[in-house]
Structure formats: structure tokens, C-alpha cells
Design a protein around this motif. Structure first.
Motif, PDB file in Angstrom:
ATOM      1  N   ASN A 101      93.113  14.830 105.934  1.00  6.61           N
ATOM      2  CA  ASN A 101      91.984  14.575 106.106  1.00  6.61           C
ATOM      3  C   ASN A 101      91.125  15.362 107.119  1.00  6.61           C
ATOM      4  N   ILE A 102      91.853  16.766 107.589  1.00 10.99           N
ATOM      5  CA  ILE A 102      91.142  17.446 108.523  1.00 10.99           C
ATOM      6  C   ILE A 102      91.137  18.800 107.855  1.00 10.99           C
ATOM      7  N   ASN A 103      89.691  19.613 107.908  1.00  9.90           N
ATOM      8  CA  ASN A 103      89.852  20.818 107.433  1.00  9.90           C
ATOM      9  C   ASN A 103      90.378  21.886 108.398  1.00  9.90           C
ATOM     10  N   GLY A 111      84.778  28.455 102.196  1.00 10.61           N
ATOM     11  CA  GLY A 111      84.092  28.905 103.322  1.00 10.61           C
ATOM     12  C   GLY A 111      85.017  28.604 104.528  1.00 10.61           C
ATOM     13  N   ILE A 112      86.043  27.693 104.414  1.00 11.02           N
ATOM     14  CA  ILE A 112      86.599  27.197 105.459  1.00 11.02           C
ATOM     15  C   ILE A 112      88.346  27.474 105.458  1.00 11.02           C
ATOM     16  N   GLY A 113      88.681  26.739 104.490  1.00 13.44           N
ATOM     17  CA  GLY A 113      90.013  26.790 104.323  1.00 13.44           C
ATOM     18  C   GLY A 113      90.622  25.639 103.315  1.00 13.44           C
TER      19      GLY A 113
END
Length: 221
Positions: A163-165, A211-213
Motif C-alpha cells: 500500500n506504499i507507492n 507518473g510515479i511507479g
């Protein structure tokens, strides 16, 4: 505890062995890498590894060792530049000590690394998905998923950070490290796609964060 020290400086090797033996740590000295051929690494609890050896690089040896073993490694070297420290740690060294060093400090570092490894879990699970961190195998309901080392490393990272980007750059650095020749703009995307396919329904837990991962969601949604 039984330690293997790979060090070609006989003065340093003798001093370390004498000191550690006094503290009930058996220390075996090899002065080159070729002596490790056919060695059963399971006989040892930790390796003290020099970076510059007569027949090869300690960094290359560490990279090779990490393909099949989680045995704790402390690098001992005169290479004190940031680039070498980062290289050693990113390739799997548990600690990095530059020469000259204090023998009591070395003993404290060894104790610290060993205590962390004892506490470290050997398995990660999510529902019926299981990761064996020692053999680096993943399975669902006991059926092996046949992941390669990169796929396994990504899955491990995702499960350890549920649950962590996770930034693409962070994943690339963790999984590929200094293997820049393997990496291009599409490398991570392709590897994630293969991983999702091998995970089947569990692959739906891997979310693309534009845009993040990527992120492992506990709920498929």
C-alpha cells in the motif's frame, strides 16, 4: 560463530584472526578467490571480504554470491570513495569498513550484522502467495512460480512495502543496482508485465501509479 575472511594482506588477516579467535569466533583465512571454488558457504555465518584480491574483484565476487546466497558479507577495503561504498552496499554488502580499522569496532560491526540476520524473517506471505527469502523462490499454494531473480526482487520489495507507492527509480536502483547495461526506459515495465502474468490473479494487486511507479494493493479493487 564461524567466519570466512578473504584477504591477501597477511598482516591484517593474522591480526583479525587472532583478535576474533580470542572472542570465540572461529576465523578461516583465504588469500584469494580461487580458494572458494567448491566451497560450501553454508559452513559459515559471515564473510569478511577485501575488494582488491590477487585473482579478481571482491565486488564481482559479492555480486556472484548474491545470486544464490544471503550469507552476511562485510567488505574491508582501502577504497573509501563514496562511489565504491555505494557500489558495495547496493550489490548486497551488509556493511562496508574502510582500512585502517579498529579491531574492537570490527567486532562490534560483526555482532551487529549477525544479530540483524538472526532476527530477519526467512519468508514473506500474502494470503496463499509465499516467498522463500533464502532460496529466492515464490509459490502459490505450493506451486513454484518460476520467477527469475529480478522478478523475485521486485515482488519482495512490493510485499515489504504494501500500500506504499514506490518510485520507478527506487525500484530500478534496488533491483538492478549497478547493472546499468541491462536497463532502458522499458526494462521495468516489461519485467512488471511478466511478473503480473506469472502471478495470475495475484498480479492484479500490482497497481501502476501513473507518473510515479508501482504499488502493491492489499485489495484488488
Amino acid at each position: 560463530m564461524k567466519i570466512l575472511m578473504i584477504e591477501d594482506d597477511s598482516t591484517i588477516a593474522f591480526a583479525v584472526k587472532t583478535y576474533l579467535n580470542k572472542h570465540n569466533i572461529e576465523t578461516i583465512i583465504y588469500n584469494n578467490l580461487s580458494q572458494t571454488e567448491n566451497l560450501n558457504f553454508n559452513d559459515f555465518d559471515l564473510i569478511l571480504l577485501d575488494a582488491n584480491l590477487p585473482d579478481g574483484s571482491g565486488f564481482d565476487f559479492l555480486k556472484w554470491l548474491r545470486e544464490f546466497s544471503d550469507l552476511p558479507v562485510i567488505m574491508l577495503t582501502v577504497k573509501d570513495e563514496d562511489q565504491y561504498i555505494i557500489k558495495g552496499l547496493s550489490q548486497g554488502a551488509d556493511d562496508y569498513i574502510t582500512k585502517p580499522f579498529s579491531l574492537p569496532v570490527l567486532k562490534a560491526r560483526i555482532d551487529n550484522v549477525f544479530s540483524r540476520k538472526i532476527k530477519k524473517v526467512d519468508e514473506l506471505t500474502f494470503e496463499n502467495l509465499s516467498l522463500d527469502l533464502l532460496s529466492k523462490q515464490a509459490s502459490i499454494d505450493g506451486i513454484d512460480l518460476d520467477l527469475n531473480l529480478k522478478e523475485f526482487a521486485i515482488l519482495k520489495m512490493l510485499l515489504e512495502n504494501q500500500n506504499i507507492n514506490l518510485l520507478r527509480e527506487r525500484i530500478l536502483d534496488y533491483v538492478w543496482g549497478y547493472d546499468f547495461y541491462e536497463v532502458n526506459d522499458n526494462t521495468l515495465t516489461v519485467t512488471i508485465k511478466r511478473l503480473r502474468n506469472k502471478l495470475g490473479e495475484y498480479g492484479e494487486h500490482i497497481k501502476t501509479v501513473r507518473g510515479i511507479g508501482y504499488r502493491w494493493d492489499n485489495e484488488k479493487k
